[in-house]
Write an enzyme that holds these catalytic residues in place. Structure first.
Site, PDB file in Angstrom:
ATOM      1  N   TRP A   1       0.830  -1.217   0.000  1.00  0.00           N
ATOM      2  CA  TRP A   1       0.000   0.000   0.000  1.00  0.00           C
ATOM      3  C   TRP A   1       0.859   1.259   0.000  1.00  0.00           C
ATOM      4  O   TRP A   1       0.519   2.251  -0.631  1.00  0.00           O
ATOM      5  CB  TRP A   1      -1.009  -0.009   1.162  1.00  0.00           C
ATOM      6  CG  TRP A   1      -1.990  -1.111   0.991  1.00  0.00           C
ATOM      7  CD1 TRP A   1      -2.127  -2.216   1.764  1.00  0.00           C
ATOM      8  CD2 TRP A   1      -2.958  -1.254  -0.073  1.00  0.00           C
ATOM      9  NE1 TRP A   1      -3.115  -3.032   1.260  1.00  0.00           N
ATOM     10  CE2 TRP A   1      -3.638  -2.475   0.148  1.00  0.00           C
ATOM     11  CE3 TRP A   1      -3.310  -0.478  -1.189  1.00  0.00           C
ATOM     12  CZ2 TRP A   1      -4.650  -2.924  -0.706  1.00  0.00           C
ATOM     13  CZ3 TRP A   1      -4.319  -0.931  -2.031  1.00  0.00           C
ATOM     14  CH2 TRP A   1      -4.971  -2.134  -1.789  1.00  0.00           C
TER      15      TRP A   1
ATOM     16  N   ASP B   1      -1.630   6.727   6.706  1.00  0.00           N
ATOM     17  CA  ASP B   1      -2.693   5.833   6.235  1.00  0.00           C
ATOM     18  C   ASP B   1      -2.971   4.877   7.398  1.00  0.00           C
ATOM     19  O   ASP B   1      -2.130   4.053   7.750  1.00  0.00           O
ATOM     20  CB  ASP B   1      -2.181   5.069   4.997  1.00  0.00           C
ATOM     21  CG  ASP B   1      -3.196   4.049   4.476  1.00  0.00           C
ATOM     22  OD1 ASP B   1      -4.223   3.827   5.146  1.00  0.00           O
ATOM     23  OD2 ASP B   1      -2.946   3.472   3.400  1.00  0.00           O
TER      24      ASP B   1
ATOM     25  N   LYS C   1     -12.698  -1.867   7.500  1.00  0.00           N
ATOM     26  CA  LYS C   1     -12.033  -2.748   8.466  1.00  0.00           C
ATOM     27  C   LYS C   1     -12.587  -2.447   9.869  1.00  0.00           C
ATOM     28  O   LYS C   1     -13.369  -3.210  10.397  1.00  0.00           O
ATOM     29  CB  LYS C   1     -10.517  -2.571   8.396  1.00  0.00           C
ATOM     30  CG  LYS C   1      -9.981  -2.919   6.995  1.00  0.00           C
ATOM     31  CD  LYS C   1      -8.702  -2.214   6.703  1.00  0.00           C
ATOM     32  CE  LYS C   1      -8.323  -2.153   5.250  1.00  0.00           C
ATOM     33  NZ  LYS C   1      -8.327  -3.372   4.486  1.00  0.00           N
TER      34      LYS C   1
END
Ligand code: PMP
Length: 363
Positions: free
Chosen positions: A102, A172, A196
């Site tokens: 990511w 992030d 999530k």
């Protein structure tokens, strides 16, 4: 069918009480005679939902008044572009730490808009650890400094934050927001996709310090300018109404659980239990060896062969433990144990791991 323990990395398990409440309110939200899905985003009822979501999030994360909270679309992936578009405001330089799949995506997106300096990377170690930071490599004049705080695929987490001085730290937190107490004041900007720990996919939460708003580079599309969303309180256009409603219910659930502190304790206990089982095993191995940077949310682990992986996944599914396959880019196995995963789910997984090793569930 009975509910299973779902170890998916996201979209992931949600608390059953939240799902039940949403089900109860599905066709008639608080005597409006309509579902939240059918409601105008300009209505009074909806205003209460979005304002309530913001208020409760501010409370549980202890977000100071000089930070805005935005509910946006486009996933965390769109933030990979929005961050540079809005924050490249002076030197057009940014420091990034490369800690996984990511981060790499965030880096390649930022490179389209300015100069990216990779100040540390663990790519040579296949991302199984957080790299050593050498502050003298940090750029004093960077417009911001970006980290992927929890690496969902690789299972690592920053336990210590880089000291970036006046350079705003951007994180992030897609896979660790609400899982542990953090001091928001240490960050200039935090972003996280919802699927999530926040709720259902479709909404991305951005927490941004007010001095970082209003500097987007001129070519920035209107929809990607934080200022537009700040001025319109996340209602510039139709927001992901239902996903924000679910997020509100989750924030209230976090509060009911005793807040993030209580949730963090439970998360640590769950992770300790699982890592202990993996460390004691002769067959299973945790991918992340360095205990200092082991994620308490995503636990990748391996068996010696793909045949054993398949047997494990098959056997686990039969006892209601599902989605334990590792990310397609790394293979192996992974248990994501977000806030909504009950302690009993992890206990059952640990028992299954032990039984599998002992040969009980080998078929
Ligand atoms: N960052 C991290 C840390 C992630 O785990 C993910 C998705 N799992 C993303 C970014 C991308 O999120 P999205 O699919 O919401 O764009």
């Amino acid at each position: 069918m009975a509910r299973v323990f779902n170890f998916s990395a996201g979209p992931a398990m949600l608390p059953e009480s939240v799902l039940k409440k949403a089900a109860e309110e599905m066709t008639d939200y608080k005597n409006t005679g309509m579902s939240v899905m059918e409601m105008s985003h300009r209505s009074k009822s909806y205003e209460e939902i979005i304002n309530g979501a913001e208020k409760t999030l501010r409370e549980i994360m202890n977000i100071p008044d000089n930070y805005y909270i935005l509910f946006l679309q486009g996933g965390a992936s769109l933030q990979f572009a929005m961050v540079p578009l809005n924050l490249f405001r002076k030197s057009k330089k940014a420091d990034y730490i490369n800690t996984g799949v990511w981060s790499k995506k965030a880096i390649s997106e930022a490179k389209k808009y300015g100069i990216v300096n990779i100040v540390a990377s663990s790519e040579d170690k296949k991302f199984i650890e957080i790299p050593q930071l050498v502050p003298s490599r940090f750029s004093k004049d960077a417009d911001y400094f970006h980290i992927t705080m929890n690496n969902t695929i690789e299972g690592t987490v920053f336990r210590e934050l880089p000291e970036t001085g006046d350079v705003p730290l951007v994180a992030d937190m897609s896979s660790n927001i609400l899982s542990e107490e953090i001091d928001v004041r240490k960050f200039g900007l935090i972003y996280a996709g919802a699927q999530k720990n926040i709720g259902s996919a479709g909404v991305t939460v951005v927490i941004i310090r007010n001095d970082l708003v209003g500097n987007a580079i001129p070519m920035t599309p209107t929809m990607l300018d934080y200022k537009i969303h700040v001025e319109n309180k996340s209602l510039y256009n139709t927001p992901p109404c239902y996903a924000i409603y679910i997020a509100k219910l989750i924030f209230e659930w976090v509060k009911e659980q005793g807040g993030i502190k209580a949730i963090e304790e439970r998360n640590r206990a769950k992770a300790d239990m699982l890592y202990k089982a993996l460390d004691e095993s002769k067959l299973f191995k945790a991918v992340v060896i360095d205990k200092k940077c082991r994620s308490i949310m995503n636990v990748p682990f391996t068996l010696p062969s793909e045949e054993l992986d398949a047997k494990f996944l098959n056997g686990a599914k039969k006892v209601g433990l599902v989605t334990l396959k590792g990310h397609r880019s790394v293979g192996g196995l992974r248990a994501s144990i977000y806030n909504a995963m009950p302690v009993d789910g992890v206990k059952k997984l640990v028992e299954f791991i032990k039984d599998f090793e002992g040969g009980k569930n080998a078929n």
